[in-house]
Scaffold this active site. Structure first.
Site, PDB file in Angstrom:
ATOM      1  N   GLY A 408       0.823  -1.203   0.000  1.00 21.97           N
ATOM      2  CA  GLY A 408       0.000   0.000   0.000  1.00 21.97           C
ATOM      3  C   GLY A 408       0.859   1.256   0.000  1.00 21.97           C
ATOM      4  CB  SER A 409      -0.122   4.720   0.775  1.00 23.33           C
ATOM      5  OG  SER A 409      -1.231   4.694  -0.102  1.00 23.33           O
ATOM      6  CB  VAL A 410       4.170   1.928   3.640  1.00 23.54           C
ATOM      7  CG1 VAL A 410       3.111   1.839   4.718  1.00 23.54           C
ATOM      8  CG2 VAL A 410       4.326   0.612   2.905  1.00 23.54           C
ATOM      9  CB  VAL A 411       5.803   1.955  -1.724  1.00 18.56           C
ATOM     10  CG1 VAL A 411       5.600   0.535  -1.257  1.00 18.56           C
ATOM     11  CG2 VAL A 411       4.648   2.400  -2.610  1.00 18.56           C
ATOM     12  CE  LYS A 412       0.371   6.758  -2.013  1.00 15.92           C
ATOM     13  NZ  LYS A 412      -0.928   7.308  -1.584  1.00 15.92           N
TER      14      LYS A 412
END
Length: 709
Positions: A408-412
């Protein structure tokens, strides 16, 4: 003068020739007599030597005959080093086991071994541990008796003994196979004592010449040991010794300790050559997984090397220790069992709350890794797995290094980094958060703009968790800036995938973390490089990563872009005289794997964005983390939407609930990766915030136990 000598020599030769001519038999007789004299003298010397050896020094030479023989070198393993937690409590110890050993001479027969085995059964307890038996093993024991062998041999016809192809007599190996076939089931129906004897015989028969093998282990009384000693002459090659078995403390960490082969199994075939080159023996016990394997050469210790003398009859007459064995060294872990148990309880309590609230029906469990961002020391590896059929949960520490989930968005932070590294973003650049409309695809938009165009910076993109900021960055890396209704050319798609994944790997995402034990997963990289998957990758909806990788990712940002290898072993220790944990011999040092290829100013922007996630305004996505938190926490949350069909065939929408975090914000001392996969999304769009509460509770627990500096 010279001429005179020649004249004299010629005169002597003439005189000799004249004597031979006048009386040849006289000259020959003299020579024969001289030869007989020499032979007689040699005969007297030989008789004298035989007298000395067989009569005068008979005892000396008989002893020499017995004691002289073949020299052979044997290698025996020693006790393995132990494993301790951070509080010096043993997680793995060695339990001493009494054994019966057999040293095989080179002339011992099958019948002799059979008789020794039968004799042993009358002495040792029937509770000893030894081999299992197959039907073939029972038949081998039966045929070890010469009487039984002769009886079975008689059952073969003359025709059965001949090779049908060559007409020659079958070799002994093929004949023996036929003997095996002729043994009846009734003949191998053994009582308990005979079966135990057959088991002992099996181990003895499998022993190589001059080698020593454990044929049974158990608890032997002093009386039984005394009887064994009294019967030493009739129990040729039998001895009493000790060995060890690994004992594992009941702990959530047991699964990452690993396993060790048995002496019977020895070194696995696939690594045999490597270990033999290092001086190991075939039957050495070695670690096969996780810490036992990763620290094998430390834990293994030094083998005992003996020189064995075998007489002319194949009996072992002497043993001499050439190299004294030494117990393996010990390792001590970085994990405090109290903190580990505390993190396990945090996961369990939050998951049980999810179950009660109806969020956990399809969830795989919950996982968390806590590590030091600058040294790489792992403080906790906690996990619980959820059985969806029974709704039961159990400890699953291995899941932290082996189970991969969509991040999910933790990679941003990684996606923004890829933008900087590829020259398509500059510092805290502002992009329009806007609906993304691409030919043939559904509209993609951020949750907070509701279809409106909103200029946001890189820091705000992290605070609000903007998907469209990431999509536009990915399109720019592809060389195709966003235009409404655009199509995507795929000629550079695979190259762009590699660029983005390459940046993620600098943080440890999709790459080996460098942890100091084997067995970790690198996650899963999708194998379909389509345009849709590429854009999904930019905000964490395609590849999968492990909880450990998320923790290392957070640690790298906290450590100003330096990625350090996580390690679970704090140091290598010697042994006290009683075999317990000795003094520190080597501390495991921090190991920097790489530095992310961006300026420190840009790293600070990522850190600022993570601070805003937990401390920002109404649209900040991780503010629950700071509810009742004891210190400031930097974090990035991550969700993703998928679905499963329920028992009625209806779709149930699910989300991952992940967090990467570090604390305190001002002076990072721990980094955390949390993954709670596949939680239910309700019809009103709500899902659990357990991932955020888990993160906060871990930070508070650490601060309570150790106090942040």
């Amino acid at each position: 003068m010279e001429s005179k000598k020649n004249i004299n020599a010629t005169a002597k030769e003439k005189k000799l020739l004249k004597a031979l001519h006048n009386n040849p038999s006289k000259v020959i007789l003299k020579r024969v007599n001289a030869l007989f004299f020499i032979i007689f003298a040699l005969f007297l010397i030989l008789v004298g030597r035989l007298y000395q050896m067989q009569i005068r020094n008979k005892a000396f030479y008989e002893e020499k005959l017995v004691t002289s023989g073949t020299l052979s070198t044997l290698t025996e393993g020693t006790a393995r080093g132990q494993i301790y937690d951070a509080k010096n409590q043993p997680l793995v110890t060695n339990k001493a086991i009494q054994t019966i050993t057999f040293t095989r001479g080179n002339t011992v027969t099958a019948d002799e071994m059979r008789q020794i085995a039968i004799k042993l059964v009358t002495i040792i307890p029937d509770s000893v541990k030894t081999d299992t038996l197959t039907e073939r093993d029972k038949k081998d024991f039966f045929l070890a008796s010469p009487e039984n062998l002769a009886m079975v041999q008689a059952r073969l016809t003359a025709k059965e003994k001949i090779d049908k192809k060559t007409g020659e007599k079958l070799p002994e190996s093929k004949l023996y196979a036929k003997y095996i076939e002729k043994v009846t089931d009734k003949e191998i129906t053994y009582n308990a004592d005979t079966e135990l004897a057959a088991k002992l015989f099996k181990r003895m028969n499998a022993t190589s010449n001059f080698a020593t093998t454990i044929i049974a282990s158990g608890t032997f009384t002093a009386a039984q040991q005394a009887v064994l000693a009294e019967n030493e002459r009739t129990l040729n090659g039998i001895g009493v010794g000790t060995t060890w078995e690994r004992e594992y403390t009941v702990s959530p960490l047991t699964s990452i300790i690993g396993t060790v082969t048995s002496e019977k199994t020895g070194i696995p075939l696939e690594v045999l050559d490597d270990y033999l080159a290092k001086g190991y023996s075939l039957n050495d016990r070695v670690g096969t997984s996780y810490l036992e394997k990763g620290y094998e050469e430390i834990l293994h210790g030094k083998n005992t090397v003996k020189q064995v003398t075998v007489d002319k009859n194949g009996n072992v007459t002497n043993e001499k220790t050439l190299t004294k064995g030494k117990k393996g060294k010990n390792i001590k872990l970085t994990i405090d069992p109290e903190f580990q148990e505390g993190v396990q309880n945090i996961l369990r309590n939050n998951f049980e709350m999810m179950q009660a609230e109806g969020y956990a029906t399809y969830s795989d469990g919950a996982y968390a890794v806590v590590m030091n961002p600058t040294t790489g020391e792992i403080y906790a590896m906690a996990g619980i797995s959820h059985d969806m059929a029974t709704d039961d949960i159990k400890n699953d520490v291995l899941g932290t290094i082996q189970n991969g989930f969509v991040p999910g968005s933790v990679v941003k932070m990684g996606t923004i980094t890829a933008g900087w590294e590829n020259g398509v973003l500059s510092g805290n650049q502002v992009l329009d958060d806007q609906p993304i409309e691409i030919q043939g695809s559904a509209v993609k938009q951020s949750w907070f703009t509701r279809g409106q165009v909103t200029p946001i910076s890189a820091v705000q993109a992290l605070e609000y968790s903007s998907n469209t900021y990431m999509i536009q960055t990915a399109l720019n890396i592809l060389g195709q800036p966003y235009q409404r209704g655009m199509g995507i050319f795929t000629s550079r798609l695979e190259e762009s995938f590699q660029k983005m994944r390459g940046t993620y790997a600098e943080y440890g995402l999709g790459a080996a973390t460098g942890i100091d034990m084997p067995g970790e997963s690198k996650g899963f990289k999708g194998e379909e490089p389509t345009a849709a998957n590429y854009l999904d990758e930019s905000f964490g909806q395609y590849d999968t990563y492990t909880p450990l990788q998320l923790a290392q990712y957070a640690a790298t940002i906290a450590n100003d872009g330096k990625r350090v290898a996580p390690h679970i072993v704090e140091g290598i220790y010697g042994n006290n005289t009683d075999g317990s944990l000795g003094t520190l011999e080597k501390k495991i040092e921090s190991k920097t794997l790489n530095t992310v290829a961006i300026d420190l100013e840009n790293v600070k922007l990522l850190q600022q964005g993570m601070f805003q996630v937990t401390h920002g305004g109404n649209m900040a996505t991780g503010k629950n983390i700071m509810e009742n938190a004891s210190v400031n926490i930097n974090a990035k949350t991550g969700t993703s939407e998928t679905f499963k069909l329920n028992e009625n065939g209806m779709p149930v929408y699910l989300s991952v609930n992940n967090v990467v975090a570090y604390a305190p914000s001002e002076n990072p001392q721990i980094a955390i990766g949390v993954m709670v996969p596949n939680t239910i999304i309700r019809e009103d769009g709500e899902t659990t915030h357990a991932n955020q509460y888990i993160t906060r509770d871990i930070v508070n627990l650490y601060n309570t136990m150790y106090k942040f500096k």
